[in-house]
Design an enzyme around this catalytic site. Structure first.
Site, PDB file in Angstrom:
ATOM      1  N   ASP A 101      -3.578   7.348  12.549  1.00 52.69           N
ATOM      2  CA  ASP A 101      -2.389   7.308  11.710  1.00 52.69           C
ATOM      3  C   ASP A 101      -2.835   6.767  10.350  1.00 52.69           C
ATOM      4  O   ASP A 101      -3.978   6.330  10.164  1.00 52.69           O
ATOM      5  CB  ASP A 101      -1.277   6.446  12.334  1.00 52.69           C
ATOM      6  CG  ASP A 101       0.092   6.799  11.739  1.00 52.69           C
ATOM      7  OD1 ASP A 101       0.142   7.477  10.693  1.00 52.69           O
ATOM      8  OD2 ASP A 101       1.122   6.386  12.310  1.00 52.69           O
ATOM      9  N   TRP A 102      -1.931   6.792   9.396  1.00 52.08           N
ATOM     10  CA  TRP A 102      -2.240   6.418   8.009  1.00 52.08           C
ATOM     11  C   TRP A 102      -2.886   5.023   7.966  1.00 52.08           C
ATOM     12  O   TRP A 102      -2.220   4.016   8.243  1.00 52.08           O
ATOM     13  CB  TRP A 102      -0.947   6.440   7.181  1.00 52.08           C
ATOM     14  CG  TRP A 102      -1.125   6.165   5.733  1.00 52.08           C
ATOM     15  CD1 TRP A 102      -1.366   4.944   5.169  1.00 52.08           C
ATOM     16  CD2 TRP A 102      -1.080   7.104   4.662  1.00 52.08           C
ATOM     17  NE1 TRP A 102      -1.468   5.067   3.817  1.00 52.08           N
ATOM     18  CE2 TRP A 102      -1.288   6.388   3.472  1.00 52.08           C
ATOM     19  CE3 TRP A 102      -0.859   8.481   4.581  1.00 52.08           C
ATOM     20  CZ2 TRP A 102      -1.295   6.993   2.219  1.00 52.08           C
ATOM     21  CZ3 TRP A 102      -0.864   9.083   3.338  1.00 52.08           C
ATOM     22  CH2 TRP A 102      -1.083   8.351   2.181  1.00 52.08           C
TER      23      TRP A 102
END
Ligand code: BGC
Length: 738
Positions: free
Chosen positions: A275-276
């Site tokens: 994820d980011w």
């Protein structure tokens, strides 16, 4: 910025109308051939995903970026691909990703609303449309579906998933994967799905986003894994790790999850992205000492691509040289990335017809599907004295901050939805009624009540009042958790003002979560719960209000009396002191009351033992009756299939659709089992007085669960099942498995 001018000038692109992908049996050979030509730096470049567009072209030309996200301009994407293909040493196209969560330009209801349709075929169709629109613009990868089971409406991201139920989550997730990816990943309209967030992100303690999670291995396997496994089996091409840690291990650094479970146990052959910056966040977790350490942990755990931490790009080469990361593991990661690019046909043609892109969106078919989804997602919560549909009313007063809020009704993660295309309820109601419009409040959080008197005054000229309230889009979604989930601002006062006029009051709620609307219910004669319904929400709501359509949606989560009850879900484990309502003390206990064993069961003194409304609840303008429910045998072996037959009758006077559900309870297990579990559902449409003979079939093997030995087995013994319209209705029918 060598390539910037080229891009801004809008380079001529080599668009080819037909893309013919490499046959899949050739892909491995092609990947290995390409890999053998790559330097370590070029391999690491493929593992690096960055947010942006044209400004990244120098790095793309240098082979330092394998994927980008958040660029949706087809001209810019074509130019970027041209730089990658013609100006980087090996000519590897870029993988372009975007959060296409509930539609690209045409916005469908938020995923929680889609779940309330219980209509996987319609959800698949919506995902296909989203894929067609997104791919026309050059996007070939979406970060969807979100499969996180969520049992706490305070969590803002509850909007993005399918709610509290395992089976419903599996059905919706698989429908989305199929819709996005289509028949063949190489088709230019195929959008690679990314199942996320692996895993347990929706169980954040207290519903507070990014918070810690405690889930045992058994409940991971029984509750949180199944939708991921189902989507892996359905061919999901990619998977995203989650921000959270479970039992002290952040998912992005969890080898057991990413390797033992995902790769070895489930045989996942796709690509894993973080994820980011979830790799970098392992530093804040205190699980990695710095970005280099975080990158080492991520790759060694099984991550293939780093979203925006920059750690792989900066540190992987050094880590390989130091022997802390094996080049063989880098090769495997790059293989997964290149394989995906070949499968998507990007090596054959990474370009799109930029001229045609705009006309791919908002097509009549897309708008019709978005409207149908909004129609089916609406849940009729209350309808005293058949207030709805408003058939006799000619003039209606429309009020409320969401009545004409084209941006807000698209909900969270609607980056590419254009509010100019949104049809609001106000606009559509005007086509069916004489409308007096008096918003009352400017926006959902508005506390200024000075205009409520205008609402009251206007009511005298109307036959009925439609109050459209809820949440602005920004109040749900990522990082937007709430500790109080009552209607915000002065919206409850607005509803009470409407009620005080004596006119029939219809309340429509548009929100990103199930709010605690119990205190508002007495002030409305009817309530329609619509979540954020998207582009065509207005038309759908107007048709439901006027009776051109009949609501059929059902609650995808248990609806709470008060946020303090969360997490509260129907499929909880059996407790030792369940409350059946006969031993409940409430707050009117005498002062200095003596200690008593009365009330020593599971409930709250202030909000009682039940939720406001059960999972699966939803009314219709007609009524349904279940009868003649029979089960094919009272005794089964593990290889058998259970057949449950029932008659469903429309006992009312309007055509309607009922969602029938099959629940099962395993009475005694080697570990404590849930009180009920949804196993099947079906939408049944009936004319007035019509009866349909229906059946559910359920292989006994689907009663399996992870038992005391962490083995997935069906344990022989006594069971019961229900066929009903929601999780709190129906009569138990016993059966046993020998
Ligand atoms: C979210 C993901 C999303 C990613 C890319 C993150 O903040 O958690 O769900 O896909 O950003 O936008």
């Amino acid at each position: 910025m060598r390539y910037k001018n080229l891009v801004l000038a809008g380079m001529a692109t080599a668009f080819l109308a037909i893309s013919c992908a490499t046959p899949s049996n050739d892909i491995d050979r092609k990947v290995d051939e390409l890999l053998s030509k790559m330097t370590l730096e070029e391999k690491i470049g493929q593992m690096n995903q960055r947010s942006g567009g044209a400004e990244l072209c120098d790095e793309i030309a240098a082979g330092q970026i394998g994927s980008i996200l958040n660029c949706v301009d087809p001209n810019q994407i074509n130019a970027i691909q041209k730089v990658a293909v013609e100006h980087s040493r090996l000519g590897i196209p870029v993988l372009v990703g975007r959060d296409v969560i509930h539609g690209f330009n045409t916005i469908f209801p938020i995923p929680l609303g889609l779940a309330s349709t219980f209509d996987p075929a319609l959800v698949e169709k919506g995902a296909r449309i989203a894929a067609e629109e997104a791919t026309a613009n050059g996007v070939r990868w979406t970060f969807s579906p979100m499969l996180d089971i969520a049992r706490d409406s305070r969590w803002g991201r509850v909007a993005e998933g399918s709610g509290e139920d395992v089976y419903l989550d599996c059905q919706m997730g698989v429908a989305m994967v199929k819709g996005y990816q289509g028949e063949d990943p190489a088709d230019p309209t195929s959008l690679a799905a990314c199942i996320k967030h692996f895993v347990g992100y929706g169980a954040a303690e207290g519903g507070r986003d990014y918070n810690s999670v405690m889930i045992s291995e058994r409940s991971l396997r029984n509750t949180y894994f199944p939708a991921f496994k189902a989507c892996v089996d359905a061919g999901a091409l990619t998977l995203m790790t989650s921000f959270n840690e479970i039992d002290g291990i952040p998912s992005t650094g969890n080898k057991w999850l990413l390797d033992d479970i995902l790769r070895k146990e489930w045989g996942f052959e796709g690509m894993v992205v973080t994820d980011w910056n979830s790799s970098g966040e392992m530093i804040a977790h205190g699980f990695a000492s710095d970005l280099k350490h975080a990158s080492e942990i991520s790759v060694n755990a099984g991550v293939d691509m780093d979203m925006e931490s920059h750690g792989f790009a900066r540190h992987l080469a050094e880590l390989v040289k130091e022997g802390r990361v094996r080049e063989a593991d880098i090769d495997n990661a790059v293989r997964n990335i290149l394989k995906l690019k070949f499968k998507l046909g990007l090596f054959d043609n990474p370009y799109v017809d930029a001229e045609a892109a705009a006309s791919a969106s908002y097509k009549a078919e897309a708008l019709a599907a978005a409207k149908q989804s909004a129609l089916e997602s609406a849940i009729l919560i209350k309808n005293d004295n058949n207030t709805l549909p408003l058939v006799k009313a000619k003039t209606i007063l429309v009020t409320g901050p969401l009545a004409d809020a084209p941006y807000e009704q698209m909900g969270t993660w609607a980056f590419d939805g254009q509010k100019e295309h949104t049809v609001t309820p106000l606009v559509s109601l005007k086509e069916q009624y004489n409308v007096i419009y008096e918003p009352g409040l400017a926006y959902s959080r508005d506390l200024n009540t000075s205009n409520l008197s205008k609402v009251k005054a206007a009511a005298s000229r109307a036959d009925a009042i439609v109050v459209i309230v809820g949440e602005e889009a920004i109040l749900s979604g990522e990082a937007h958790s709430l500790s109080n989930i009552n209607l915000v601002g002065a919206q409850s006062q607005l509803i009470a003002t409407a009620k005080s006029t004596g006119k029939p009051v219809v309340v429509v709620v548009m929100a990103g979560r199930e709010l605690t609307i119990g205190r508002d219910l007495p002030n409305c004669d009817a309530m329609l719960y619509c979540f954020h319904p998207g582009t065509m929400g207005g038309e759908a709501i107007a048709d439901l209000i006027s009776g051109k359509a009949n609501p059929s949606g059902k609650l995808p989560m248990t609806m709470l009396v008060d946020a303090g009850q969360a997490p509260f879900y129907y499929n909880h484990n059996n407790g030792g002191r369940p409350n059946n309502g006969t031993e409940t003390l409430l707050m009117d206990i005498p002062i200095e009351a003596g200690q008593t064993s009365l009330g020593c069961s599971s409930y709250y003194l202030d909000s009682g033992y039940g939720p406001l409304l059960p999972f699966g609840y939803g009314l219709s303008y007609t009524e349904f009756q279940y009868s003649n429910i029979t089960i094919s045998s009272s005794e089964y072996s593990e290889k058998d299939t259970i057949k449950v037959e029932y008659d469903l009758t429309n006992t009312g006077s309007k055509e309607g659709t009922e969602i029938a559900m099959l629940f099962v309870h395993d009475k005694v297990g080697s570990v404590v089992r849930p009180v009920k579990e949804l196993k099947r559902f079906e939408r049944v449409t009936l004319q007035p007085s019509e009866t349909k003979h229906c059946e559910f079939t359920l292989p006994v093997s689907e009663l399996a669960f992870y038992n005391i030995d962490m083995k997935k087995v069906v344990e022989p013994g006594e069971f019961e099942l229900w066929v009903a319209g929601d999780s709190a209705s129906g009569e138990a029918i016993p059966f046993c498995v020998k």
